[in-house]
Structures are given as C-alpha cells and as structure tokens.
Design a protein around this motif. Structure first.
Motif, PDB file in Angstrom:
ATOM      1  N   ASN A 179       0.642  -1.052   0.249  1.00 46.33           N
ATOM      2  CA  ASN A 179       0.253   0.052  -0.265  1.00 46.33           C
ATOM      3  C   ASN A 179       0.456   1.146   0.616  1.00 46.33           C
ATOM      4  O   ASN A 179       2.123   1.432   0.057  1.00 46.33           O
ATOM      5  CB  ASN A 179      -0.486  -0.063   0.862  1.00 46.33           C
ATOM      6  N   CYS A 180      -0.028   2.599  -0.503  1.00 49.20           N
ATOM      7  CA  CYS A 180       1.049   3.516  -0.490  1.00 49.20           C
ATOM      8  C   CYS A 180       0.449   4.666  -0.641  1.00 49.20           C
ATOM      9  O   CYS A 180      -1.176   5.023  -0.454  1.00 49.20           O
ATOM     10  CB  CYS A 180       1.797   3.656  -1.753  1.00 49.20           C
ATOM     11  N   ASN A 181       1.176   5.499   0.260  1.00 45.29           N
ATOM     12  CA  ASN A 181       0.050   7.104   0.243  1.00 45.29           C
ATOM     13  C   ASN A 181       1.103   8.150   0.487  1.00 45.29           C
ATOM     14  O   ASN A 181       2.055   7.728   0.228  1.00 45.29           O
ATOM     15  CB  ASN A 181      -0.530   7.027   2.201  1.00 45.29           C
ATOM     16  N   HIS A 182       0.670   9.246   0.633  1.00 42.63           N
ATOM     17  CA  HIS A 182       1.905  10.495   0.567  1.00 42.63           C
ATOM     18  C   HIS A 182       1.638  11.274   1.667  1.00 42.63           C
ATOM     19  O   HIS A 182       2.069  12.413   1.310  1.00 42.63           O
ATOM     20  CB  HIS A 182       1.328  11.084  -0.731  1.00 42.63           C
ATOM     21  N   ILE A 183       1.694  11.234   2.188  1.00 33.02           N
ATOM     22  CA  ILE A 183       1.829  11.632   4.121  1.00 33.02           C
ATOM     23  C   ILE A 183       2.640  12.375   4.088  1.00 33.02           C
ATOM     24  O   ILE A 183       3.982  11.657   4.265  1.00 33.02           O
ATOM     25  CB  ILE A 183       1.054  11.323   5.109  1.00 33.02           C
ATOM     26  N   LYS A 184       3.295  13.053   4.555  1.00 33.28           N
ATOM     27  CA  LYS A 184       4.088  13.726   3.934  1.00 33.28           C
ATOM     28  C   LYS A 184       4.807  14.395   6.234  1.00 33.28           C
ATOM     29  O   LYS A 184       5.572  13.738   6.722  1.00 33.28           O
ATOM     30  CB  LYS A 184       4.808  14.581   3.404  1.00 33.28           C
ATOM     31  N   CYS A 185       4.036  14.576   6.414  1.00 31.91           N
ATOM     32  CA  CYS A 185       4.512  15.088   8.198  1.00 31.91           C
ATOM     33  C   CYS A 185       2.885  15.589   8.776  1.00 31.91           C
ATOM     34  O   CYS A 185       2.286  16.707   8.225  1.00 31.91           O
ATOM     35  CB  CYS A 185       5.544  15.930   8.410  1.00 31.91           C
ATOM     36  N   PRO A 186       2.927  15.672   8.908  1.00 29.97           N
ATOM     37  CA  PRO A 186       1.797  15.846  11.064  1.00 29.97           C
ATOM     38  C   PRO A 186       1.810  17.853  10.667  1.00 29.97           C
ATOM     39  O   PRO A 186       3.527  17.391  11.093  1.00 29.97           O
ATOM     40  CB  PRO A 186       1.462  15.433  12.075  1.00 29.97           C
ATOM     41  N   THR A 187       0.791  18.571  11.251  1.00 28.68           N
ATOM     42  CA  THR A 187       0.575  19.400  11.883  1.00 28.68           C
ATOM     43  C   THR A 187      -0.034  19.410  12.940  1.00 28.68           C
ATOM     44  O   THR A 187       0.630  19.286  14.028  1.00 28.68           O
ATOM     45  CB  THR A 187       0.506  20.592  10.045  1.00 28.68           C
ATOM     46  N   GLU A 188      -0.983  20.600  12.892  1.00 25.95           N
ATOM     47  CA  GLU A 188      -2.121  20.953  13.701  1.00 25.95           C
ATOM     48  C   GLU A 188      -2.985  19.403  14.143  1.00 25.95           C
ATOM     49  O   GLU A 188      -3.149  17.947  13.254  1.00 25.95           O
ATOM     50  CB  GLU A 188      -3.456  21.962  12.930  1.00 25.95           C
ATOM     51  N   LYS A 189      -2.776  19.390  15.390  1.00 22.66           N
ATOM     52  CA  LYS A 189      -4.179  18.081  16.291  1.00 22.66           C
ATOM     53  C   LYS A 189      -5.270  18.428  16.503  1.00 22.66           C
ATOM     54  O   LYS A 189      -5.432  19.396  17.071  1.00 22.66           O
ATOM     55  CB  LYS A 189      -2.988  16.966  17.531  1.00 22.66           C
TER      56      LYS A 189
END
Length: 388
Positions: free
Chosen positions: A202-212
């Motif tokens: 599987n593959c997604n393109h999440i780079k990094c988290p920001t706001e919670k």
C-alpha cells in the motif's frame, strides 16, 4: 493461440448487454477461467448481472460497483473494467459472505479452509508463500473494520489487500457481485494462488503531521464526529483551514485530510460529508471518542507511487499487472492538481488496472486515501518453490 497470464478488458457502453459482449470479446481466450470486474453504478445492475453471466458462461465471475475505473489506458467513469486470469498461472477461489456484521472467527477459519481447499485442487503451487487474498466489501456498510479484523485472524500470514465498493460518489447504494447477482451489506473474499512472483503493498503520500484535533464527542457506530476540541466538528475543521463551513466539499477533504497514528504510522481517516443540521462530520473509516486526528501535509502523489513501484520492479522485475484499489479522493486530488497525464503515464508504465474505492484494505486494516495493490511480476517464482 498465444500464451497469456492476464487480459484487461474495458467497455464504455452503458447498455448492459453490449458492454458484456464487448468484455467477452476482449477476454476471449481458452486459458481465461476467472474474471474480476468493476463497474460504474450507472448500470441497471440486474440487467448487467444477467448479461455478464450469459456472455461469460462457464467462467467464475466476481466484482463490485465503483467510484471510477482505471487501466493502463487511463481513468474511466461510467464504464466496466474486467480482468481475466489464466488458469495456467492462477488458481483462484472466491466465497461470498452474506452478512459482514455476523461474520465470526469460526466463519473466518472456515472461509480460509474452503478457499485453500478449492485452490489446491489445481496443484498449481503451495498455498503458503504463493498466494494472496483480495477482499471486495460493501463500501457503505460501516462494518469493514470488524470484518477485516476477524478475517485477518485466520489468514496465517497470507498477504491481503482489497477495496470497498463505490457508487460514483452518490453515497447511496454500493454492491458486490458474486455468482450471477449483486449484493449489499456483503463481502467477497478471493484467494489467488499463483506461479508468478508478486508483492502486496500500500502507498500514501503523507509527508508530515501539523495541527492536532481531539475527538471529544462522536457516534462511533455511524462514524460521525460531533465535536473536535470541544467545538462543532465542521466548524473546528473549517477554522483549521481558514474557510467557511459552507465551502467544505469532497475536493477540500481530498486536499486536507486528517490522519490517525497507529503503530508509528499515520493512516488517513477521510471525511465523507458535513451534516448541516448539527455541523458534525461523517467519516469513511472508524473513529472513536478520545482519538487524536492530525492534519497532515501531503507529498507529491505521483512521485510517491512511482517510487514505490520502481522499488518493487527493481526486486521482482517488470510487472505483468498491478491490480489496484485507489481511493476516489486521490482521484479528486489528481484532477484538482491537473496531474491526470502524470498518473496515466504510471498506469501505462506499470500496467495498472482497478477501481476507485470508498476504502482500502491492507492486512486486516481499513484505510482511506491510500493506493492498495498487488504487483504481479512477469517472472515466475523459483521452480523449487513451485513444485515442493
């Protein structure tokens, strides 16, 4: 006749009989004994079921409705994509689960035993290490997580991926197809045993988290979040994006997803819709009170997929077929960013075929905004593994 492993067929005709005839003509090869098909919900499904059964007489057929279809020739809508598998290279068995809600661990064990026994009749290759599972689920059932977790308890390490049926983004009626009929609230489980080298991924393109954002009030059964950070969910999400609630659309959801961290990895929990009467948000995946949802920055969708596929190609060789289930929100993102030509070049390069789904499955986990697939190589597995 030439030796083949798989054939991908497409019909853009909306007439069920004509479409089925076109599919049959393209799949007309004596080695094809199993067909997996995906169709737009625009068809009269009862008529299509009868026509496909008539035209592909003597061939096992399973399938589902979609939120879009794609092949190496590009993306489609209001079409049928069918994939024929040669019995010389694939031994395939399928079982329908009429009620996902009532599926137990014992049912899962019996399902896996029956599937394996059917595949073994062809003596193609040992089941372990030479097989993978495919699941097709009703995409509006809200029972995907429970079903997949239960099934996964009995897979004994056999890799598994799948997709949840769509309905052209109408969010009304989604269906799976098994033995001459379309069903709702049901699942189809397929075991594919093969001589070919393969890899489920599987593959997604999440780079990094920001706001919670913390879910502070929710209806878990209906996947609806009433409050985020103790504020009306739609209001808090819109505030995060600096837009008005009335401007929240699937296009916005696709470009601004929320994700949950599980086992060190972020998985997207896609928003399905805003409920205007109470400003709640309904999701495509399971949610719960107390979970932390992170807004995430996204990478380039085409680059991430190409890198993944190129890495597998380096290990397994050229692809015969990449059978894939790709979230319809990824398709919306591709369209908004005008990346259609770039993604279609990847479809052609790796021979990708499949459908846009309402949810993706990987080894017992239900995901959103993900590309879930099996890379089937042109090369066969090593001879000593095949004939043990």
């Amino acid at each position: 006749m030439t030796n083949i492993k798989t054939i991908v067929a497409v019909s853009k005709s909306i007439d069920p009989l004509k479409a089925s005839q076109e599919i049959q003509q393209q799949l007309n090869h004596p080695d094809i004994d199993f067909v997996l098909f995906y169709c737009s919900a625009v068809y009269q499904l009862d008529e299509l079921a009868a026509a496909m059964t008539l035209c592909l007489k003597g061939i096992d057929i399973v399938g589902c409705t979609t939120a879009g279809e794609f092949t190496r020739d590009g993306s489609e809508q209001k079409s049928i994509v069918a994939i024929g598998f040669s019995g010389k290279y694939f031994s395939i068995s399928a079982i329908q689960i009429e009620s996902m809600e009532d599926f137990t661990v014992v049912d899962a064990q019996n399902t896996m035993s029956e599937l394996a026994a059917q595949c073994c009749l062809n003596e193609l290759a040992p089941i372990q290490d030479n097989s993978f599972l495919v699941t097709l689920l009703d995409g509006l059932s809200r029972k995907e997580e429970l079903f997949l977790q239960t099934l996964n308890s009995a897979t004994y390490g056999i890799p598994h991926f799948g997709g949840s049926a769509g309905d052209d983004v109408n969010l009304a009626n989604t269906h799976v197809f098994y033995q001459n009929k379309f069903y709702q609230q049901a699942a189809v489980v397929i075991l594919i045993n093969t001589k070919c080298a393969f890899e489920v991924f599987n593959c997604n393109h999440i780079k990094c988290p920001t706001e919670k954002l913390v879910v502070t009030e929710a209806d878990v059964e209906n996947r609806t979040v009433y409050e985020l950070n103790a504020m009306p969910a739609a209001v808090e999400y819109a505030n995060l994006l600096n837009i008005d609630v009335k401007d929240l659309t699937p296009e916005v959801f696709s470009l601004n997803p929320l994700a949950v961290k599980v086992g060190g990895q972020y998985y997207i929990r896609s928003i399905q819709k805003v409920n205007v009467e109470d400003l709640s948000l309904t999701f495509y995946c399971a949610i719960d009170v107390g979970i932390v949802l992170a807004a995430v920055e996204m990478d380039n969708i085409c680059d991430s997929l190409n890198n993944k596929l190129e890495n597998i190609t380096q290990r397994l060789g050229k692809s015969e077929l990449v059978l894939a289930f790709d979230c319809f929100l990824r398709r919306i993102e591709i369209e908004q960013k005008e990346l259609n030509k770039a993604i279609e070049s990847l479809y052609a390069k790796y021979n990708i075929a499949g459908f846009n789904s309402y949810g993706e499955h990987i080894n017992g986990i239900h995901l959103n905004q993900t590309f879930a697939a099996v890379f089937i190589a042109e090369n066969e597995t090593k001879e000593d593994n095949v004939n043990e």
